[in-house]
Enzyme design. Structure first.
Site, PDB file in Angstrom:
ATOM      1  N   CYS A   1      -3.398  -3.450   4.364  1.00 40.24           N
ATOM      2  CA  CYS A   1      -2.487  -4.514   4.801  1.00 40.24           C
ATOM      3  C   CYS A   1      -2.828  -5.891   4.228  1.00 40.24           C
ATOM      4  O   CYS A   1      -2.132  -6.868   4.518  1.00 40.24           O
ATOM      5  CB  CYS A   1      -2.477  -4.586   6.320  1.00 40.24           C
ATOM      6  SG  CYS A   1      -1.998  -3.041   7.118  1.00 40.24           S
TER       7      CYS A   1
ATOM      8  N   HIS B   1      -2.539 -10.678  11.613  1.00 34.95           N
ATOM      9  CA  HIS B   1      -2.019  -9.367  11.234  1.00 34.95           C
ATOM     10  C   HIS B   1      -1.865  -8.567  12.517  1.00 34.95           C
ATOM     11  O   HIS B   1      -2.770  -8.533  13.358  1.00 34.95           O
ATOM     12  CB  HIS B   1      -2.987  -8.657  10.286  1.00 34.95           C
ATOM     13  CG  HIS B   1      -2.673  -7.205  10.106  1.00 34.95           C
ATOM     14  ND1 HIS B   1      -1.451  -6.765   9.631  1.00 34.95           N
ATOM     15  CD2 HIS B   1      -3.400  -6.088  10.371  1.00 34.95           C
ATOM     16  CE1 HIS B   1      -1.459  -5.441   9.594  1.00 34.95           C
ATOM     17  NE2 HIS B   1      -2.627  -5.008  10.033  1.00 34.95           N
TER      18      HIS B   1
ATOM     19  N   GLU C   1       0.833  -1.197   0.000  1.00 33.58           N
ATOM     20  CA  GLU C   1       0.000   0.000   0.000  1.00 33.58           C
ATOM     21  C   GLU C   1       0.874   1.255   0.000  1.00 33.58           C
ATOM     22  O   GLU C   1       0.374   2.366   0.131  1.00 33.58           O
ATOM     23  CB  GLU C   1      -0.942   0.016   1.198  1.00 33.58           C
ATOM     24  CG  GLU C   1      -0.257   0.027   2.552  1.00 33.58           C
ATOM     25  CD  GLU C   1      -1.239   0.208   3.697  1.00 33.58           C
ATOM     26  OE1 GLU C   1      -1.660   1.355   3.931  1.00 33.58           O
ATOM     27  OE2 GLU C   1      -1.592  -0.789   4.336  1.00 33.58           O
TER      28      GLU C   1
END
Length: 541
Positions: A151, A286, A117
Site C-alpha cells: 500500500c 492509511h 500492487e
C-alpha cells in the site's frame, strides 16, 4: 487554469546551492528560496466502483456475530469490481476524469507515475497503458513508470513526483501521480477488509497543499506480514496479528523521526517547543479498516504522553493516565488496557482531526495504495476552504513488507473564492453524493463476483461477463483479453441515455491505428459528445 512558473532560473540557482554537500535540512535560507515554491498537490480525482455490499448483510451471510465487521472493523460498506474492471481501467478512468475536470492539456504533463500492487503483467507497467490517453496530444516526453510496495507504492510515486519538481530534471511541467488497486481476499475473516479504487493527483509548484520540505519520518523493515507470492492469484498471504504490530511499530518510529526533524527546524528558527498532536489540524492514516485508524490516533497520543517530560495527569488531555507512565512502547501493541485508556483520552482529537478522513474508507473499504489519499480527499470534501486554510495535515502511509512514512502538508492561507484551494475543495464536494449513487448488491451477488474473478484471473482469450450498464458513465472497462494476454478497453458513454459500447473490440492483430479516446471524447464533456465507442488496447505498440 493553472499557472506554471519558468524553471530555468530556479534550477540554475538551486544547482549552485548544492555544492558543497550538506547534511539534510541544513541548506541555508538563501538556497531554500531558490527552490520552486510550495510544491505539492494542485488537483485530485477519486474513483471507486459503482457497486457495493453492506457489511451488516455480509456479517449475516458469513455467519459471524452481528457487529464483527461494522463495529469491530468500523466498516459500513465495501466497494468491489466485477471482471469488467482491472487496474488498467481504474487508472484510465481516474486520469481522464482529472484531466477533463481540470481542463488541462496532456502536453502540460511531464511526469506520470503509478503506484500499485495490483500486478497484471510482470514486465509492462500500468503507466504505459495510460500513455494511450496522451496520443492525441503527441506528448511522449513523459517520465516515470510504476512503483510497487504493497500500500506504500502511491506514496513513493508521490514523493518521486515532488522530488522531480524540486530537482534539476524539472522542465516546468506538471507531474501526475496515480494510486490504484483492487483489494480482494479469499473467503474468510480478511475478505470484509477489501475494496477498490484509484486516486489521481496533479503535482506542481504554488500548490494549495504544499509538502513541508524536510519533514518526512520514514521507517522500513523486512517482515512477512502481508505479501503476494502466488503469481496466478489475486489473493495475498496475510498474518493479521503481525501486520497490526508492524503497522503500529512503524507509526511509532515514523512519528519519532518526524518529531525530531520538525524540532530541529524549530530550533533553527529560534523556537523551543516539542511537536505533538496539537501541532496538526488534521491527521490522516492509511486505512486497512477504520477501527485501526482510530487506534492509531490514540497511539500518537500515547507517544506524546510517554515523551512528555512532565505530563499533567490531574487535568488536560492526559488526565487519569498516570498508571501508564512507565509502560514500554514496544510492549503495548496488544495491551487492551493501554488501548482503551488512550482511545478514550484521544476521543475529542479523533473527532476533530481524523474522523472526517474515514468517509471513503468506511463506505468503500481499503483501496490499498489510494487508501490514505482517499482519506485526504475525504477531509477536503467535508470542510470549507476557510476551515482548511493554514492547517498542517499529518499523513501516515504504510505498506506491508514493510515501508512507512509520516509526513506533513501545509494548506495555503488563500481561501478566497476562485483560489487554487477553493477549486480543489469544490472539485471534491460531490464525494458523498457519488458514494450514495452506487448500487447496493446482495452478499450472494458479491460472492459470485469474487468467484468469477478468482476463476478468470489472468485467463487468455477471455471476454469479461460483468455488466457494463452497472458502471458509472465515463468509466473505462475491459472488453477483451486476447490469446496473447493483451488487454483492450472501452469507455462507457458520459451520457446515461446513450447506447453503450460493450462489444466494440479492435483486434490487436490488425495493423490499424487504435484511436485515442480524445479523438471522440472532448477533454471537457459536452452535450454534443458523440455515441461512438472508444476503444484502446495495451498491446498494439
Amino acid at each position: 487554469i493553472f499557472s506554471i512558473i519558468t524553471p530555468t532560473s530556479v534550477v540554475k540557482s538551486a544547482r549552485s546551492c548544492l555544492s558543497p554537500i550538506r547534511m539534510p535540512g541544513s541548506l541555508p535560507a538563501v538556497c531554500e528560496a531558490a527552490w520552486p515554491k510550495d510544491v505539492g498537490i494542485i488537483a485530485m480525482e477519486v474513483y471507486f466502483p459503482s457497486q457495493y455490499v453492506e457489511q451488516a448483510e455480509l456479517e449475516e451471510f458469513d455467519g459471524v456475530g452481528a457487529g464483527k465487521y461494522t463495529v469491530g472493523l468500523g466498516q459500513a460498506r465495501m466497494g468491489f469490481c466485477s471482471d469488467r474492471e482491472d487496474i488498467g481501467s481504474l487508472c484510465l478512468t481516474v486520469v481522464q476524469r482529472l484531466m477533463e475536470r481540470s481542463g488541462l492539456s496532456y502536453e502540460s504533463v511531464g511526469r506520470l507515475e503509478v503506484g500499485t500492487e495490483t500486478i497484471i503483467d510482470k514486465s509492462k507497467s500500468t503507466k504505459t497503458v495510460l500513455m494511450q490517453l496522451f496520443e492525441e496530444s503527441g506528448n511522449t516526453d513523459v517520465e516515470g513508470v510504476d512503483t510497487t510496495n504493497a500500500c506504500y507504492g502511491g506514496t513513493a510515486a508521490l514523493f518521486n513526483a515532488v522530488n522531480w519538481v524540486e530537482s534539476s530534471s524539472w522542465d516546468g511541467r506538471y507531474a501526475l501521480v496515480v494510486a490504484g488497486d483492487i483489494a480482494v481476499y479469499a473467503t474468510g475473516s480478511a475478505r470484509p477488509t477489501g475494496g477498490a479504487g484509484a486516486v489521481a493527483m496533479l503535482v506542481g509548484p504554488n500548490a494549495p497543499l504544499a509538502f513541508e520540505r524536510g519533514l518526512r519520518g520514514t521507517h522500513m523493515q523486512h517482515a512477512y506480514d502481508f505479501y503476494k507470492p502466488d503469481m496466478v492469484s489475486e489473493y495475498p498471504v496475510v498474518d493479521g496479528k503481525l501486520s497490526i504490530q508492524c503497522y503500529l511499530s512503524a507509526l511509532d518510529r515514523c512519528y519519532s523521526v518526524y518529531r525530531n526533524k520538525i524540532h530541529a527546524q524549530w530550533q533553527r528558527e529560534g523556537l523551543d517547543k516539542r511537536c505533538s498532536l496539537e501541532d496538526f489540524g488534521f491527521m490522516v492514516f492509511h486505512s486497512p479498516y477504520c477501527k485501526l485508524v482510530q487506534k492509531s490516533l490514540a497511539r500518537l497520543m500515547l507517544n506524546d504522553f510517554l515523551c512528555h517530560h512532565s505530563p499533567g495527569t490531574q487535568s488536560g488531555p492526559f488526565s487519569g493516565l498516570e498508571a501508564f507512565r512507565d509502560v514500554k512502547i514496544e510492549d503495548t501493541y496488544f495491551d487492551r488496557d493501554v488501548e482503551k485508556a488512550f482511545m478514550k483520552a484521544s476521543s475529542e482529537a479523533f473527532e476533530s482531526k481524523t474522523k472526517a478522513s474515514l468517509l471513503i474508507s468506511n463506505q468503500n473499504g481499503n483501496m490499498y495504495t489510494p487508501s490514505v489519499y482517499g482519506c485526504l480527499a475525504s477531509v477536503l470534501a467535508q470542510h470549507t476552504p476557510q476551515q482548511l486554510a493554514g492547517q498542517r495535515i499529518g499523513v501516515f502511509s504504510y505498506g506491508s513488507g514493510f515501508a512507512a512514512t509520516l509526513y506533513s502538508i501545509k494548506v495555503t492561507q488563500d481561501a478566497t473564492p476562485g483560489s487554487a484551494l477553493d477549486k480543489l475543495v469544490s472539485s471534491l464536494c460531490d464525494l458523498q453524493a457519488r458514494l450514495d449513487s452506487r448500487k447496493k448488491v446482495s452478499p450472494d451477488v458479491f460472492a459470485q463476483n469474487m468467484k468469477l474473478r478468482e476463476e478468470t484471473h489472468h485467463l487468455a482469450n477471455y471476454i469479461p461477463q460483468g455488466s457494463v450498464e452497472e458502471l458509472f458513465p465515463g468509466t473505462w472497462y475491459l472488453t477483451r483479453v486476447d490469446e496473447k494476454h493483451r488487454r483492450q478497453y472501452a469507455r462507457r458513454s458520459m451520457n446515461d441515455d446513450r447506447p453503450l459500447e460493450a462489444g466494440l473490440i479492435t483486434s490487436c492483430i490488425t495493423a490499424e491505428h487504435i484511436p485515442s479516446p480524445l479523438k471522440k471524447m472532448p477533454r471537457i464533456p459536452a452535450a454534443t459528445a458523440g455515441p461512438e465507442g472508444l476503444v484502446i488496447s495495451n498491446g498494439d505498440h
